[in-house]
Design a protein around this motif. Structure first.
Motif, PDB file in Angstrom:
ATOM      1  N   THR A 104      10.985   2.649   5.608  1.00  0.00           N
ATOM      2  CA  THR A 104      12.219   3.238   5.537  1.00  0.00           C
ATOM      3  C   THR A 104      11.411   4.192   4.302  1.00  0.00           C
ATOM      4  OG1 THR A 104      14.343   1.832   6.247  1.00  0.00           O
ATOM      5  CG2 THR A 104      14.186   4.157   5.034  1.00  0.00           C
ATOM      6  N   PRO A 105      11.265   6.117   4.088  1.00  0.00           N
ATOM      7  CA  PRO A 105      10.754   6.333   3.368  1.00  0.00           C
ATOM      8  C   PRO A 105      11.927   6.553   2.231  1.00  0.00           C
ATOM      9  CG  PRO A 105      12.347   7.894   5.577  1.00  0.00           C
ATOM     10  CD  PRO A 105      11.940   6.451   5.390  1.00  0.00           C
ATOM     11  N   LYS A 106      11.103   6.430   1.321  1.00  0.00           N
ATOM     12  CA  LYS A 106      12.574   6.984  -0.134  1.00  0.00           C
ATOM     13  C   LYS A 106      12.881   8.048   0.181  1.00  0.00           C
ATOM     14  CE  LYS A 106       9.567   3.384  -2.797  1.00  0.00           C
ATOM     15  NZ  LYS A 106       8.927   3.013  -3.937  1.00  0.00           N
ATOM     16  N   ALA A 107      13.500   8.518  -0.750  1.00  0.00           N
ATOM     17  CA  ALA A 107      14.167   9.469  -1.188  1.00  0.00           C
ATOM     18  C   ALA A 107      13.501  10.247  -1.829  1.00  0.00           C
ATOM     19  CB  ALA A 107      16.137   9.443  -1.379  1.00  0.00           C
ATOM     20  N   ALA A 108      13.119  11.684  -1.326  1.00  0.00           N
ATOM     21  CA  ALA A 108      12.447  12.560  -2.066  1.00  0.00           C
ATOM     22  C   ALA A 108      13.694  13.181  -4.118  1.00  0.00           C
ATOM     23  CB  ALA A 108      12.341  13.988  -1.669  1.00  0.00           C
ATOM     24  N   THR A 114       0.908  -1.357  -0.375  1.00  0.00           N
ATOM     25  CA  THR A 114       0.202  -0.057   0.108  1.00  0.00           C
ATOM     26  C   THR A 114       0.776   0.974   0.219  1.00  0.00           C
ATOM     27  OG1 THR A 114      -2.029  -1.185   1.080  1.00  0.00           O
ATOM     28  CG2 THR A 114      -1.793   1.579   1.370  1.00  0.00           C
ATOM     29  N   LEU A 115       2.212   0.861   0.653  1.00  0.00           N
ATOM     30  CA  LEU A 115       2.488   2.234   0.791  1.00  0.00           C
ATOM     31  C   LEU A 115       4.018   2.127   0.140  1.00  0.00           C
ATOM     32  CD1 LEU A 115       2.608   2.489   4.349  1.00  0.00           C
ATOM     33  CD2 LEU A 115       1.807   3.953   3.182  1.00  0.00           C
ATOM     34  N   ALA A 116       4.043   1.394  -1.286  1.00  0.00           N
ATOM     35  CA  ALA A 116       4.945   1.217  -2.281  1.00  0.00           C
ATOM     36  C   ALA A 116       5.834   3.011  -2.992  1.00  0.00           C
ATOM     37  CB  ALA A 116       4.860  -0.069  -2.957  1.00  0.00           C
ATOM     38  N   ASP A 117       4.650   3.743  -2.912  1.00  0.00           N
ATOM     39  CA  ASP A 117       4.996   5.225  -3.522  1.00  0.00           C
ATOM     40  C   ASP A 117       5.813   5.610  -2.564  1.00  0.00           C
ATOM     41  OD1 ASP A 117       2.228   4.908  -2.049  1.00  0.00           O
ATOM     42  OD2 ASP A 117       2.524   7.335  -2.426  1.00  0.00           O
ATOM     43  N   ILE A 118       6.353   5.309  -1.193  1.00  0.00           N
ATOM     44  CA  ILE A 118       7.350   6.580  -0.829  1.00  0.00           C
ATOM     45  C   ILE A 118       7.211   5.889   0.455  1.00  0.00           C
ATOM     46  CG2 ILE A 118       4.554   6.655   1.387  1.00  0.00           C
ATOM     47  CD1 ILE A 118       5.635   9.178   1.590  1.00  0.00           C
ATOM     48  N   GLY A 119       7.535   4.286   0.671  1.00  0.00           N
ATOM     49  CA  GLY A 119       7.868   4.109   1.069  1.00  0.00           C
ATOM     50  C   GLY A 119       8.606   2.317   1.531  1.00  0.00           C
ATOM     51  N   ALA A 120       9.797   1.216   1.402  1.00  0.00           N
ATOM     52  CA  ALA A 120      10.214   0.572   1.684  1.00  0.00           C
ATOM     53  C   ALA A 120      10.093  -0.336   2.426  1.00  0.00           C
ATOM     54  CB  ALA A 120      11.291  -0.034   0.522  1.00  0.00           C
ATOM     55  N   PRO A 121      10.410  -1.755   3.005  1.00  0.00           N
ATOM     56  CA  PRO A 121      10.608  -2.461   3.780  1.00  0.00           C
ATOM     57  C   PRO A 121      11.984  -2.593   4.140  1.00  0.00           C
ATOM     58  CG  PRO A 121       9.553  -3.767   2.823  1.00  0.00           C
ATOM     59  CD  PRO A 121       8.858  -2.330   2.140  1.00  0.00           C
ATOM     60  N   GLU A 122      12.599  -2.447   5.191  1.00  0.00           N
ATOM     61  CA  GLU A 122      14.054  -2.337   4.775  1.00  0.00           C
ATOM     62  C   GLU A 122      14.630  -4.484   5.149  1.00  0.00           C
ATOM     63  OE1 GLU A 122      15.891  -1.221   8.808  1.00  0.00           O
ATOM     64  OE2 GLU A 122      16.084   0.782   8.177  1.00  0.00           O
ATOM     65  N   SER A 123      13.442  -4.614   5.741  1.00  0.00           N
ATOM     66  CA  SER A 123      14.174  -6.652   5.433  1.00  0.00           C
ATOM     67  C   SER A 123      12.468  -7.423   5.034  1.00  0.00           C
ATOM     68  CB  SER A 123      14.592  -6.601   6.692  1.00  0.00           C
ATOM     69  OG  SER A 123      13.662  -6.684   7.777  1.00  0.00           O
ATOM     70  N   ASN A 124      12.363  -8.671   5.271  1.00  0.00           N
ATOM     71  CA  ASN A 124      11.133  -9.329   5.683  1.00  0.00           C
ATOM     72  C   ASN A 124      10.735  -9.102   7.020  1.00  0.00           C
ATOM     73  OD1 ASN A 124      12.055  -9.848   2.931  1.00  0.00           O
ATOM     74  ND2 ASN A 124      12.730 -11.284   2.961  1.00  0.00           N
ATOM     75  N   PRO A 125       9.779  -9.307   7.230  1.00  0.00           N
ATOM     76  CA  PRO A 125       9.121  -9.509   8.202  1.00  0.00           C
ATOM     77  C   PRO A 125       9.565 -10.835   9.171  1.00  0.00           C
ATOM     78  CG  PRO A 125       7.386  -9.799   7.267  1.00  0.00           C
ATOM     79  CD  PRO A 125       8.806  -9.950   5.875  1.00  0.00           C
ATOM     80  N   SER A 126       9.387 -10.278  10.191  1.00  0.00           N
ATOM     81  CA  SER A 126      10.824 -11.132  11.222  1.00  0.00           C
ATOM     82  C   SER A 126       9.667 -10.954  13.026  1.00  0.00           C
ATOM     83  CB  SER A 126      11.823 -10.045  11.673  1.00  0.00           C
ATOM     84  OG  SER A 126      11.774  -9.383  12.216  1.00  0.00           O
TER      85      SER A 126
END
Length: 236
Positions: A169-173, A146-158
């Protein structure tokens, strides 16, 4: 190793007789009379700034000091902003979350990401829910999508204890292209920042060491091998 002064003496505040001068473009001009350096600064509509007072002689640079201070203040402001953005926010979800609650919490995560924060998204398991970790993982992956346009997970769920987590983590503008050396007034010119200044002072230090070595070598050549020197008289 020379270090950069934090509080600079400027123009008439510089009262030593000679200085080692760095030009406005970073060129090493060498040791000159302070009055001559001041005249050069006035001719170029710049300031004479002492950047390494402990050097012998002190190192000064021709620069637009007002612009330099403005850019340093902007860098400090950006550094403080980046430090604040390192704060990790936290949002917790339940395995049996309904659609409206999912939307509300996901919007909270989006807001934090827009502000530049990392977000720890947690699925809290109750009782026997822990035997179905795939349900929590499914929700976390849905949040990431849902938030792929603005952020990305640092790793897989744990899993951690009774909880399952991911860090978003926010994607760099995208950065606005800026011409190298652009100043506060939009005029182009040489870069005015601490890193560049440190490099120029280091070059001045190298030049001073080279000159010192050359002078020592000349003194050794002037005295024949095996000769003794007393005052101004050399005897073999």
């Amino acid at each position: 190793m020379m270090s950069i002064a934090k509080d600079h003496k400027v123009n008439e505040q510089i009262r030593v007789r000679q200085i080692r001068l760095i030009g406005a473009e970073g060129e090493q001009i060498g040791i000159i009379d302070t009055r001559e350096a001041g005249a050069m600064a006035r001719e170029q509509n710049l300031d004479l700034v002492m950047v390494s007072p402990q050097a012998v002689p002190p190192v000064c640079k021709l620069m637009d000091y007002g612009r330099f201070r403005f850019e340093e203040q902007q860098n400090e402001k950006d550094n403080r902003k980046r430090a604040r953005s390192q704060e990790v926010k936290a949002i917790k979800f339940r395995v049996k979350i309904d659609a409206n609650d999912f939307k509300t919490k996901t919007n909270h995560v989006r807001r934090f990401l827009e502000e530049g924060h990392k977000v720890k998204v947690t699925i809290m398991f109750r009782g026997r829910e822990r035997t179905h970790p795939e349900l929590g993982e499914r929700i976390l992956l849905r949040v990431a999508e849902t938030l792929a346009d603005i952020g990305a997970p640092e790793s897989n769920p744990s899993m951690m204890g009774m909880d399952m987590n991911i860090i978003m983590t926010p994607k760099a503008a995208p950065k606005k292209p800026v011409a190298r050396g652009d100043g506060a007034d939009g005029e182009s010119g040489p870069a005015l920042d601490s890193a560049t200044l440190k490099n120029e002072v280091a070059q001045a230090e190298s030049a001073a060491q080279a000159e010192s070595g050359a002078e020592q070598g000349a003194a050794e050549v002037a005295s024949p091998a095996g000769a003794t020197v007393s005052g101004d008289v050399v005897s073999a």
